[in-house]
Enzyme design. Structure first.
Site, PDB file in Angstrom:
ATOM      1  N   GLY A 108      -9.814   4.153  -6.019  1.00 49.76           N
ATOM      2  CA  GLY A 108      -8.537   2.821  -5.924  1.00 49.76           C
ATOM      3  C   GLY A 108      -7.400   3.410  -5.598  1.00 49.76           C
TER       4      GLY A 108
ATOM      5  N   ASP B 141       0.759  -1.182  -0.101  1.00 55.20           N
ATOM      6  CA  ASP B 141       0.249   0.187   0.354  1.00 55.20           C
ATOM      7  C   ASP B 141       1.023   1.126   0.515  1.00 55.20           C
ATOM      8  OD1 ASP B 141      -1.643   2.562   0.906  1.00 55.20           O
ATOM      9  OD2 ASP B 141      -2.708   0.932   2.382  1.00 55.20           O
TER      10      ASP B 141
ATOM     11  N   VAL C  72      -8.716   1.695 -13.166  1.00 57.56           N
ATOM     12  CA  VAL C  72      -9.556   1.796 -13.294  1.00 57.56           C
ATOM     13  C   VAL C  72      -9.916   2.244 -14.776  1.00 57.56           C
ATOM     14  CG1 VAL C  72     -11.678   3.551 -13.535  1.00 57.56           C
ATOM     15  CG2 VAL C  72     -11.373   2.553 -11.383  1.00 57.56           C
ATOM     16  N   TYR C  73      -8.127   3.017 -14.982  1.00 58.64           N
ATOM     17  CA  TYR C  73      -7.995   3.340 -16.640  1.00 58.64           C
ATOM     18  C   TYR C  73      -7.681   2.511 -18.224  1.00 58.64           C
ATOM     19  CZ  TYR C  73      -9.108   8.452 -14.775  1.00 58.64           C
ATOM     20  OH  TYR C  73      -9.450   9.197 -14.907  1.00 58.64           O
TER      21      TYR C  73
ATOM     22  N   ASP D  37      -6.203   6.584  -5.670  1.00 61.08           N
ATOM     23  CA  ASP D  37      -6.254   7.686  -5.636  1.00 61.08           C
ATOM     24  C   ASP D  37      -7.510   7.961  -4.001  1.00 61.08           C
ATOM     25  OD1 ASP D  37      -7.027  11.025  -5.534  1.00 61.08           O
ATOM     26  OD2 ASP D  37      -8.797  10.426  -7.482  1.00 61.08           O
TER      27      ASP D  37
ATOM     28  N   SER E 200      -2.821   4.743 -14.201  1.00 57.76           N
ATOM     29  CA  SER E 200      -4.075   3.981 -15.245  1.00 57.76           C
ATOM     30  C   SER E 200      -4.219   2.448 -15.015  1.00 57.76           C
ATOM     31  CB  SER E 200      -3.159   4.342 -16.665  1.00 57.76           C
ATOM     32  OG  SER E 200      -3.391   5.466 -16.795  1.00 57.76           O
TER      33      SER E 200
ATOM     34  N   ASN F  23      -6.970  11.655 -11.387  1.00 48.32           N
ATOM     35  CA  ASN F  23      -8.219  12.068 -12.732  1.00 48.32           C
ATOM     36  C   ASN F  23      -7.839  14.050 -12.379  1.00 48.32           C
ATOM     37  OD1 ASN F  23     -10.620  13.107 -11.501  1.00 48.32           O
ATOM     38  ND2 ASN F  23     -11.135  11.168 -10.566  1.00 48.32           N
TER      39      ASN F  23
HETATM   40  N1  AR6 Z   1      -1.699   1.075  -2.972  1.00 49.31           N
HETATM   41  C1  AR6 Z   1      -0.677   0.819  -4.473  1.00 49.31           C
HETATM   42  N2  AR6 Z   1      -1.076   0.758  -4.927  1.00 49.31           N
HETATM   43  C2  AR6 Z   1      -2.885   0.726  -5.629  1.00 49.31           C
HETATM   44  C3  AR6 Z   1      -3.761   1.082  -3.812  1.00 49.31           C
HETATM   45  C4  AR6 Z   1      -2.701   1.665  -3.230  1.00 49.31           C
HETATM   46  N3  AR6 Z   1      -3.067   1.572  -1.758  1.00 49.31           N
HETATM   47  N4  AR6 Z   1      -4.471   1.065  -4.388  1.00 49.31           N
HETATM   48  C5  AR6 Z   1      -4.644   0.994  -5.950  1.00 49.31           C
HETATM   49  N5  AR6 Z   1      -4.098   0.260  -6.149  1.00 49.31           N
HETATM   50  P1  AR6 Z   1      -6.531   2.712  -9.995  1.00 49.31           P
HETATM   51  P2  AR6 Z   1      -5.760   4.309 -12.621  1.00 49.31           P
HETATM   52  C6  AR6 Z   1      -2.903   0.087  -7.403  1.00 49.31           C
HETATM   53  O1  AR6 Z   1      -7.779   2.600 -10.557  1.00 49.31           O
HETATM   54  O2  AR6 Z   1      -6.224   2.921 -13.421  1.00 49.31           O
HETATM   55  C7  AR6 Z   1      -9.326   7.014  -9.414  1.00 49.31           C
HETATM   56  O3  AR6 Z   1     -10.958   6.525  -9.483  1.00 49.31           O
HETATM   57  C8  AR6 Z   1      -4.416  -0.495  -7.916  1.00 49.31           C
HETATM   58  O4  AR6 Z   1      -4.174  -1.747  -7.881  1.00 49.31           O
HETATM   59  O5  AR6 Z   1      -6.045   3.773  -8.963  1.00 49.31           O
HETATM   60  O6  AR6 Z   1      -4.675   5.288 -13.294  1.00 49.31           O
HETATM   61  C9  AR6 Z   1      -8.964   8.028 -10.436  1.00 49.31           C
HETATM   62  O7  AR6 Z   1     -10.151   8.975  -9.138  1.00 49.31           O
HETATM   63  C10 AR6 Z   1      -3.908  -0.205  -9.298  1.00 49.31           C
HETATM   64  O8  AR6 Z   1      -2.848  -1.324 -10.421  1.00 49.31           O
HETATM   65  O9  AR6 Z   1      -6.165   3.991 -11.130  1.00 49.31           O
HETATM   66  C11 AR6 Z   1      -9.503   7.753 -11.633  1.00 49.31           C
HETATM   67  O10 AR6 Z   1     -10.372   7.941 -11.422  1.00 49.31           O
HETATM   68  C12 AR6 Z   1      -3.244   0.855  -9.787  1.00 49.31           C
HETATM   69  O11 AR6 Z   1      -2.958   1.216  -8.275  1.00 49.31           O
HETATM   70  C13 AR6 Z   1      -8.997   6.475 -12.032  1.00 49.31           C
HETATM   71  O12 AR6 Z   1      -8.998   5.955 -10.495  1.00 49.31           O
HETATM   72  C14 AR6 Z   1      -3.733   2.503 -10.755  1.00 49.31           C
HETATM   73  O13 AR6 Z   1      -5.362   1.933 -10.103  1.00 49.31           O
HETATM   74  C15 AR6 Z   1      -7.420   6.563 -12.600  1.00 49.31           C
HETATM   75  O14 AR6 Z   1      -7.210   4.894 -12.805  1.00 49.31           O
END
Ligand code: AR6
Length: 174
Positions: free
Chosen positions: A34, A12, A126-127, A36, A123, A26
């Site tokens: 996620g 984390d 969710v992206y 964020d 990315s 975003n």
């Molecule tokens: N620590 C490290 N990595 C993490 C954690 C954490 N606590 N939680 C998730 N991940 P994402 P995106 C990983 O969806 O694809 C948000 O709603 C996760 O497994 O967080 O860039 C924003 O507001 C994945 O490998 O970001 C945007 O709207 C990575 O972090 C949108 O999601 C990125 O997943 C951005 O989407």
């Protein structure tokens, strides 16, 4: 050469003690799910407050760009918020935009004299960016930057799942 300036950690990112962590935000800068969501929850209201001020000044953050705020209650001093591209099949400039995220975050870190910075896998949640392709862009862009710059001294890739762990181990030769 710069391989010893790159570290790999599974877990984390909100728990990492470092000068700066990067947020996969975003363009609204107002938080989300996620990583964020996790960063805003763990870091407290000071981060959102600064994000709102930045939004008022410049109207959010375009894809590929980065902005910096306090780390609030996090063990990191700063959060660098960058906006990754949404995966759209790969013909919408996604690799260049993703590389811009890493490069612009590193530049902003350098301007703030950051020595150690941690990146999540921008990315790839969710992206929907394919994890293997995203890892290649991330590692190559960071390696190039470190070759050309003394700061940051150390970069940590923080992976959250087994697939990314395996991909980064392969790319970093661990
Ligand atoms: N620590 C490290 N990595 C993490 C954690 C954490 N606590 N939680 C998730 N991940 P994402 P995106 C990983 O969806 O694809 C948000 O709603 C996760 O497994 O967080 O860039 C924003 O507001 C994945 O490998 O970001 C945007 O709207 C990575 O972090 C949108 O999601 C990125 O997943 C951005 O989407």
């Amino acid at each position: 050469m710069n391989q010893n300036r790159i570290n790999l950690l599974k877990g984390d990112i909100t728990k990492v003690t470092t000068d700066a962590i990067v947020n996969a935000a975003n363009s609204s800068l107002l938080g989300g799910g996620g990583v964020d969501g996790a960063i805003h929850r763990a870091g407290g209201p000071a981060i959102l407050e600064e994000c709102k001020q930045i939004r008022a000044r410049q109207g959010g953050c375009p894809t590929g760009e980065a902005v910096i705020t306090t780390g609030g209650d996090l063990p990191a001093q700063y959060v660098i918020h960058t906006v990754g591209p949404v995966w759209n099949g790969g013909h919408k400039n996604e690799p260049k935009l993703l590389a811009n995220c890493y490069r612009n975050s590193l530049l902003l870190a350098q301007q703030h004299k950051v020595k150690i910075i941690a990146f999540p896998n921008i990315s790839t949640g969710v992206y929907g960016y394919p994890k293997d392709k995203a890892a290649q862009v991330a590692v190559q862009t960071v390696q190039e930057f470190l070759q050309e710059n003394k700061l940051p001294e150390q970069v940590t890739f923080v992976v959250f799942d087994e697939e990314n762990l395996r991909l980064y181990e392969q790319l970093l030769g661990e």
